[in-house]
Design a protein around this motif. Structure first.
Motif, PDB file in Angstrom:
ATOM      1  N   ARG A 134       0.830  -1.214   0.000  1.00 52.81           N
ATOM      2  CA  ARG A 134       0.000   0.000   0.000  1.00 52.81           C
ATOM      3  C   ARG A 134       0.858   1.255   0.000  1.00 52.81           C
ATOM      4  NH1 ARG A 134      -2.844   2.910   4.353  1.00 52.81           N
ATOM      5  NH2 ARG A 134      -2.227   1.303   5.852  1.00 52.81           N
ATOM      6  N   PHE A 135       1.852   1.302   0.854  1.00 50.31           N
ATOM      7  CA  PHE A 135       2.636   2.531   0.956  1.00 50.31           C
ATOM      8  C   PHE A 135       3.679   2.649  -0.154  1.00 50.31           C
ATOM      9  CE2 PHE A 135       0.790   2.550   5.215  1.00 50.31           C
ATOM     10  CZ  PHE A 135       0.401   3.881   5.305  1.00 50.31           C
ATOM     11  N   LEU A 136       4.210   1.537  -0.646  1.00 52.99           N
ATOM     12  CA  LEU A 136       5.100   1.628  -1.792  1.00 52.99           C
ATOM     13  C   LEU A 136       4.329   2.070  -3.031  1.00 52.99           C
ATOM     14  CD1 LEU A 136       7.467  -1.466  -1.359  1.00 52.99           C
ATOM     15  CD2 LEU A 136       7.994   0.949  -0.951  1.00 52.99           C
ATOM     16  N   SER A 137       3.096   1.620  -3.163  1.00 58.67           N
ATOM     17  CA  SER A 137       2.260   2.076  -4.284  1.00 58.67           C
ATOM     18  C   SER A 137       2.002   3.570  -4.183  1.00 58.67           C
ATOM     19  CB  SER A 137       0.935   1.307  -4.301  1.00 58.67           C
ATOM     20  OG  SER A 137       1.145  -0.063  -4.565  1.00 58.67           O
ATOM     21  N   TRP A 138       1.699   4.043  -2.969  1.00 58.49           N
ATOM     22  CA  TRP A 138       1.471   5.484  -2.782  1.00 58.49           C
ATOM     23  C   TRP A 138       2.732   6.268  -3.130  1.00 58.49           C
ATOM     24  CZ3 TRP A 138       3.719   9.286   0.223  1.00 58.49           C
ATOM     25  CH2 TRP A 138       3.018  10.508   0.291  1.00 58.49           C
ATOM     26  N   ALA A 139       3.879   5.765  -2.684  1.00 65.00           N
ATOM     27  CA  ALA A 139       5.136   6.464  -2.958  1.00 65.00           C
ATOM     28  C   ALA A 139       5.423   6.520  -4.450  1.00 65.00           C
ATOM     29  CB  ALA A 139       6.280   5.777  -2.214  1.00 65.00           C
ATOM     30  N   ALA A 140       5.200   5.412  -5.149  1.00 66.72           N
ATOM     31  CA  ALA A 140       5.439   5.393  -6.593  1.00 66.72           C
ATOM     32  C   ALA A 140       4.490   6.335  -7.323  1.00 66.72           C
ATOM     33  CB  ALA A 140       5.295   3.965  -7.123  1.00 66.72           C
ATOM     34  N   ASP A 141       3.236   6.376  -6.892  1.00 69.68           N
ATOM     35  CA  ASP A 141       2.238   7.203  -7.566  1.00 69.68           C
ATOM     36  C   ASP A 141       2.413   8.689  -7.271  1.00 69.68           C
ATOM     37  OD1 ASP A 141       1.140   4.893  -8.562  1.00 69.68           O
ATOM     38  OD2 ASP A 141      -0.503   4.805  -7.120  1.00 69.68           O
ATOM     39  N   HIS A 142       3.069   9.028  -6.164  1.00 69.15           N
ATOM     40  CA  HIS A 142       3.209  10.429  -5.761  1.00 69.15           C
ATOM     41  C   HIS A 142       4.655  10.923  -5.803  1.00 69.15           C
ATOM     42  CE1 HIS A 142      -0.777   9.412  -4.141  1.00 69.15           C
ATOM     43  NE2 HIS A 142      -1.031  10.702  -4.213  1.00 69.15           N
ATOM     44  N   ASN A 143       5.528  10.136  -6.435  1.00 65.70           N
ATOM     45  CA  ASN A 143       6.936  10.536  -6.539  1.00 65.70           C
ATOM     46  C   ASN A 143       7.510  10.877  -5.163  1.00 65.70           C
ATOM     47  OD1 ASN A 143       9.208  10.906  -8.202  1.00 65.70           O
ATOM     48  ND2 ASN A 143       8.953  13.135  -8.157  1.00 65.70           N
ATOM     49  N   ALA A 144       7.190  10.033  -4.193  1.00 63.88           N
ATOM     50  CA  ALA A 144       7.574  10.296  -2.808  1.00 63.88           C
ATOM     51  C   ALA A 144       8.842   9.539  -2.436  1.00 63.88           C
ATOM     52  CB  ALA A 144       6.439   9.883  -1.864  1.00 63.88           C
ATOM     53  N   GLY A 187      23.824   3.061   3.326  1.00 70.05           N
ATOM     54  CA  GLY A 187      24.017   3.693   2.032  1.00 70.05           C
ATOM     55  C   GLY A 187      23.443   5.097   2.006  1.00 70.05           C
ATOM     56  N   HIS A 188      22.651   5.397   1.014  1.00 68.81           N
ATOM     57  CA  HIS A 188      22.056   6.725   0.880  1.00 68.81           C
ATOM     58  C   HIS A 188      20.744   6.871   1.659  1.00 68.81           C
ATOM     59  CE1 HIS A 188      25.036   8.169  -1.953  1.00 68.81           C
ATOM     60  NE2 HIS A 188      24.959   6.997  -2.560  1.00 68.81           N
ATOM     61  N   GLY A 189      20.340   5.829   2.348  1.00 69.37           N
ATOM     62  CA  GLY A 189      19.318   5.956   3.378  1.00 69.37           C
ATOM     63  C   GLY A 189      17.874   5.954   2.944  1.00 69.37           C
ATOM     64  N   ALA A 190      17.595   6.373   1.725  1.00 70.75           N
ATOM     65  CA  ALA A 190      16.214   6.516   1.267  1.00 70.75           C
ATOM     66  C   ALA A 190      16.214   6.521  -0.251  1.00 70.75           C
ATOM     67  CB  ALA A 190      15.602   7.808   1.808  1.00 70.75           C
ATOM     68  N   ALA A 191      15.041   6.253  -0.828  1.00 71.24           N
ATOM     69  CA  ALA A 191      14.971   6.157  -2.284  1.00 71.24           C
ATOM     70  C   ALA A 191      13.592   6.535  -2.789  1.00 71.24           C
ATOM     71  CB  ALA A 191      15.306   4.733  -2.740  1.00 71.24           C
ATOM     72  N   GLU A 192      13.553   7.000  -4.039  1.00 67.34           N
ATOM     73  CA  GLU A 192      12.311   7.117  -4.772  1.00 67.34           C
ATOM     74  C   GLU A 192      12.129   5.835  -5.571  1.00 67.34           C
ATOM     75  OE1 GLU A 192      12.770  10.675  -7.048  1.00 67.34           O
ATOM     76  OE2 GLU A 192      12.207  11.974  -5.381  1.00 67.34           O
ATOM     77  N   VAL A 193      10.897   5.366  -5.663  1.00 62.38           N
ATOM     78  CA  VAL A 193      10.635   4.095  -6.330  1.00 62.38           C
ATOM     79  C   VAL A 193       9.623   4.265  -7.456  1.00 62.38           C
ATOM     80  CG1 VAL A 193      11.180   2.750  -4.262  1.00 62.38           C
ATOM     81  CG2 VAL A 193       8.802   3.453  -4.699  1.00 62.38           C
ATOM     82  N   VAL A 194       9.665   3.317  -8.374  1.00 62.81           N
ATOM     83  CA  VAL A 194       8.682   3.237  -9.463  1.00 62.81           C
ATOM     84  C   VAL A 194       8.158   1.807  -9.510  1.00 62.81           C
ATOM     85  CG1 VAL A 194       9.676   5.090 -10.843  1.00 62.81           C
ATOM     86  CG2 VAL A 194      10.503   2.740 -11.145  1.00 62.81           C
ATOM     87  N   ARG A 195       6.977   1.636 -10.078  1.00 64.56           N
ATOM     88  CA  ARG A 195       6.440   0.281 -10.263  1.00 64.56           C
ATOM     89  C   ARG A 195       7.290  -0.461 -11.292  1.00 64.56           C
ATOM     90  NH1 ARG A 195       1.185  -0.106  -8.137  1.00 64.56           N
ATOM     91  NH2 ARG A 195       0.270   1.918  -7.548  1.00 64.56           N
ATOM     92  N   ASP A 196       7.485  -1.748 -11.037  1.00 64.59           N
ATOM     93  CA  ASP A 196       8.284  -2.573 -11.933  1.00 64.59           C
ATOM     94  C   ASP A 196       7.726  -3.989 -11.897  1.00 64.59           C
ATOM     95  OD1 ASP A 196      10.255  -3.526 -13.630  1.00 64.59           O
ATOM     96  OD2 ASP A 196      11.732  -3.784 -12.027  1.00 64.59           O
TER      97      ASP A 196
END
Length: 316
Positions: free
Chosen positions: A265-275, A284-293
């Motif tokens: 649910r939250f990964l989908s929200w992040a991908a849809d909102h460029n979060a 590493g760099h601690g955080a990331a932006e994700v896309v659906r794959d």
């Protein structure tokens, strides 16, 4: 997302919110991927080794590396801490990796410009051993609140679940032994806690949302400010391999089915909102932006936080 004017490698700005990474520990958690993530595929770790190594798994030992860190948010004039790590001098007989640490966490917080008395709000995303430790410190023989002027936001579901008086039998077994007594109860007895349910608005930029599965009261902090979006997901995921395999739980998830649903649910929200997805424990760099794959997600880009060298064992 942009770097702060100071160009510090541990700080970024999202809308009107400044986010600073405050380290406690980075290094081995003494578990292999198949132990930590028993539902993940060995092929996934091999296929993505080029970016999982060395920050997230050691190439030689095949031991998972993890970060213990606090996210310091400056929002609407307040200093807000998301999770408080392991803490010092705490007896953890069934979590030996985190037992009786002696780290410079408060010095690191001071280098970020914040003293304990400057903290206005503490958010414990859940009440595991490595998320509440600096709630208190040892003053003589007594555990007292580290942040005396702060309100501590704790999910009521976790407060009830981990209270020894309620005699729950967690998947973590005895791994959380002593945690409620030395890191939760003293804050509650001091009148500094606010137990919340369902959701809680922190301010105009930040909101707490229930995200059960890893624990009954697990939560996330969503940030929406200007055009920027982020979600601080606590232990919703421990490794970026869970971007690729979002149905692969850690071995510590109390409700596996709910944990999978929450993660998707939250990964989908992040991908849809460029979060930006900001877990508690990514090195590493601690955080990331994700896309659906396909059926999972992929890393679109990493946050500009600088990686951290392994913490010396002398600090443990």
């Amino acid at each position: 997302m942009r770097t702060a004017p100071s160009a510090r490698s541990d700080e970024i700005t999202l809308g009107d919110v400044t986010v600073t990474r405050v380290w406690e520990y980075y290094g081995s958690v003494e578990m292999t991927p198949d132990t930590f993530f028993p539902e993940s595929s060995p092929d996934t770790w091999e296929e993505h080794a080029s970016w999982l190594e060395p920050h997230f798994v050691d190439a030689e030992t095949r031991i998972v590396n993890s970060a213990i860190q606090t996210w310091l948010l400056r929002s609407e004039g307040r200093n807000i801490l998301i999770d408080t790590g392991v803490g010092n001098h705490k007896d953890r007989p069934y979590s030996p990796v985190w037992s009786r640490l002696d780290t410079g966490f408060l010095d690191n917080l001071a280098r970020a410009g914040v003293r304990p008395e400057d903290v206005d709000l503490v958010v414990n995303t859940h009440l595991h051993v490595d998320h509440v430790g600096w709630n208190t410190y040892l003053d003589g023989r007594t555990w007292v609140p580290t942040f005396p002027n702060a309100t501590y936001l704790m999910p009521k579901a976790d407060f009830d679940f981990w209270n020894p008086a309620n005699e729950h039998r967690p998947r973590l077994g005895r791994g959380n032994q002593n945690v409620f007594e030395d890191s939760v109860a003293p804050v509650h007895e001091a009148g500094l806690t606010r137990l919340w349910e369902d959701g809680h608005t922190i301010d105009g930029n930040l909101r707490l949302e229930a995200a059960p599965g890893h624990t009954p009261g697990s939560s996330v902090v969503t940030l929406e400010s200007g055009t920027d979006r982020a979600v601080f997901v606590g232990d919703m995921l421990h490794s970026p391999v869970q971007f690729v395999e979002p149905d692969a739980n850690s071995c510590f998830c109390e409700d596996p089915a709910a944990a999978r649903a929450t993660r998707r649910r939250f990964l989908s929200w992040a991908a849809d909102h460029n979060a930006l997805v900001v877990p508690a424990h990514l090195g590493g760099h601690g955080a990331a932006e994700v896309v659906r794959d396909g059926s999972g997600f992929a890393v679109k880009g990493w946050a500009p936080f600088a990686p951290h060298a392994e913490t010396s064992k002398d600090a443990r």
